[in-house]
Scaffold this motif. Structure first.
Motif, short mmCIF file in Angstrom:
data_model
loop_
_atom_site.label_atom_id
_atom_site.label_comp_id
_atom_site.label_asym_id
_atom_site.label_seq_id
_atom_site.Cartn_x
_atom_site.Cartn_y
_atom_site.Cartn_z
N SER A 232 0.70 -1.43 0.05
CA SER A 232 -0.17 -0.12 -0.01
C SER A 232 0.86 1.38 0.10
N GLU A 233 2.04 1.34 0.87
CA GLU A 233 2.70 2.43 0.99
C GLU A 233 3.96 2.42 0.46
N ALA A 234 4.73 1.44 0.40
CA ALA A 234 6.09 1.39 -0.12
C ALA A 234 6.31 1.02 -1.47
N LEU A 235 5.67 0.17 -1.96
CA LEU A 235 6.07 -0.46 -3.26
C LEU A 235 5.36 0.38 -4.47
N PRO A 236 4.51 0.81 -4.14
CA PRO A 236 3.99 2.09 -5.31
C PRO A 236 4.99 3.07 -5.80
N HIS A 237 5.91 3.19 -4.81
CA HIS A 237 6.96 4.03 -5.42
C HIS A 237 8.22 3.23 -6.26
N LEU A 238 7.88 2.00 -6.20
CA LEU A 238 8.87 1.10 -7.19
C LEU A 238 8.06 0.64 -8.37
N GLY A 239 6.66 1.36 -8.55
CA GLY A 239 6.23 0.73 -9.79
C GLY A 239 4.94 -0.26 -9.29
N TYR A 240 4.76 -0.41 -8.46
CA TYR A 240 3.59 -1.46 -8.08
C TYR A 240 2.10 -0.70 -8.64
N LEU A 241 1.67 -1.57 -9.33
CA LEU A 241 0.28 -1.07 -9.96
C LEU A 241 0.46 0.07 -10.89
N ALA A 242 1.79 0.46 -11.29
CA ALA A 242 2.02 1.65 -12.15
C ALA A 242 1.50 1.24 -13.51
N PRO A 243 1.14 2.36 -14.43
CA PRO A 243 0.60 1.84 -15.77
C PRO A 243 1.85 1.73 -16.69
N THR A 244 1.52 0.98 -17.70
CA THR A 244 2.38 0.84 -18.99
C THR A 244 1.84 1.46 -19.95
N ARG A 245 2.74 1.71 -21.12
CA ARG A 245 2.34 2.53 -22.21
C ARG A 245 1.28 1.77 -23.13
#
Length: 420
Positions: A232-245
């Motif tokens: 929830s708090e740490a791994l979004p800063h490493l790309g967790y659930l981040a969009p792709t092109r």
């Protein structure tokens, strides 16, 4: 110097996060010091790559944090009941099974017992109510593997007792009157709840089966809270659930491995490194994937998990806590809020609430029939957990014992009852 015990019996609490060794004789029970005078030993193994002996507990963690060559392994109990227990991982140029790692750690506990009681070869191990939820065959297999490892370590006779029942036996040592107690044991990997009749005159009874009115458990605990907080708090800063092109999102399994103690080492492979480099090319925010690559390439996974765990603990006493991870990831040091943590762990907390209600129902008791709720286990002091218990049993007295030692002490008392 501690006086020697006469004809002691041994109880072992092999926990997901911490372990203890207890001895009991006619005079009472005590836990053995296992590392630097502490009676708790973190359930961690650092397997060095140059042929040196394995390190355990705090020494294992320190070796990892100091950058020594080797593999840190934590959360080993979670491999019991899963196919992972027979899998092998590369350590120091050879393949080592997780079963072998467990055997090394339990052998270390056996050595501590032998130093204090050389002739003792019978033991009672604690076990969760369910190693594995809704799978009796896997649950039985988990206990069988643990018993086999214990016998291989030199114990001739190996028994088991449910961890919440052991906690009840410890609580009973100070019970002033007969009462019904709800034992809530929130460990690193499991949450167990039992209704037990305790009292000063009941401890001497040869069979306590009728005093257990109900007990049940689920495979959810402190390491799950850590995992969900990390996602929830740490791994979004490493790309967790981040969009792709291409309109999708980054594959989740790398991040789930990174947030799960016993899966972290699986990321440290040439294939993962290659996959992450390829994913960077399609990521909408490649800088985030750079951070993930940095953590995996530097083998900082356990260090990050430790920072998340420490932040979780800090949020027990404070509404906000900083998560220092910039040195590991190259990203920010996010500020965490207790409300955010509680939202992240909503699902396992709901399961624990349902477990409490189910055990009371199975015992045929209204909440006001419980005299005391006895909380134990490393995660039992979380405000959200205590509030959940209070909401199910409003107005009932809540007591806390030794958060990490109640089960081990109770197991020693159970061993004394069984083996004399």
């Amino acid at each position: 110097m501690t006086d020697p015990m006469i004809n002691p019996a041994c109880g072992i609490d092999f926990g997901t996060s911490n372990s203890t060794v207890g001895l009991a004789d006619a005079s009472g029970a005590r836990l053995l010091p296992l590392e630097d005078g502490s009676v708790t030993l973190p359930s961690a193994v650092f397997w060095q790559t140059e042929g040196a002996p394995a390190l355990f507990g705090r020494a294992a963690t320190a070796a990892y944090l100091e950058g020594e060559d080797g593999r840190l392994m934590r959360g080993l109990k979670s491999t019991l009941g899963s196919g992972l227990i027979h899998d092998k991982t590369a350590v120091g140029g050879r393949a080592v099974s997780f079963r072998e790692v467990l055997a090394r750690f339990i052998g270390h506990l056996r050595a501590a017992q032998l130093a204090a009681a050389p002739g003792l070869d019978r033991v009672v191990f604690g076990r969760p109510v369910h190693f594995v939820d809704d799978d009796p065959a896997a649950d039985a297999a988990a206990e069988a593997v643990l018993a086999e490892i214990a016998r291989d370590c030199g114990w001739r006779e190996v028994g088991f007792q449910y961890e919440p029942i052991a906690a009840a036996l410890h609580y009973e040592q100070t019970a002033a009157r007969e009462e019904l107690v709800l034992i809530v044991d929130i460990g690193g990997g499991t949450s167990d709840v039992s209704v037990v009749r305790v009292g000063p005159g009941r401890a001497v009874l040869p069979d306590r089966g009728r005093d257990i009115l109900a007990n049940d458990g689920i495979r959810a605990g402190g390491t799950d809270f850590d995992r969900l907080l990390s996602l929830s708090e740490a791994l979004p800063h490493l790309g967790y659930l981040a969009p792709t092109r291409g309109g999708g999102t980054m594959p989740r399994h790398y991040y789930h491995d990174l947030s799960t103690w016993h899966r972290i080492n699986a990321l440290y492979s040439a294939r993962t490194a290659s996959d992450l480099k390829a994913l960077r090319l399609v990521a909408d925010q490649p800088t985030l994937i750079d951070r993930m690559i940095r953590v995996v390439a530097g083998r900082h996974g356990h260090a990050l998990a430790m920072r998340v765990e420490a932040a979780k603990i800090a949020l027990s006493d404070a509404e906000v806590a900083r998560l220092p991870m910039a040195d590991l990831t190259g990203g920010p040091n996010p500020m965490l809020r207790r409300a955010g943590f509680e939202a992240a762990v909503e699902a396992p907390i709901a399961r624990i609430r349902a477990l409490l209600e189910r055990v009371l129902s199975e015992a045929g008791l209204a909440p006001d029939r419980i005299g005391t709720v006895f909380l134990t286990g490393g995660s039992s002091q979380l405000p959200i957990l205590r509030a959940t218990v209070q909401s199910v049993l409003p107005g009932v007295v809540m007591a806390s014992g030794d958060m990490l030692g109640s089960v081990g002490t109770g197991l020693a008392l159970e061993a004394r009852r069984r083996f004399g």
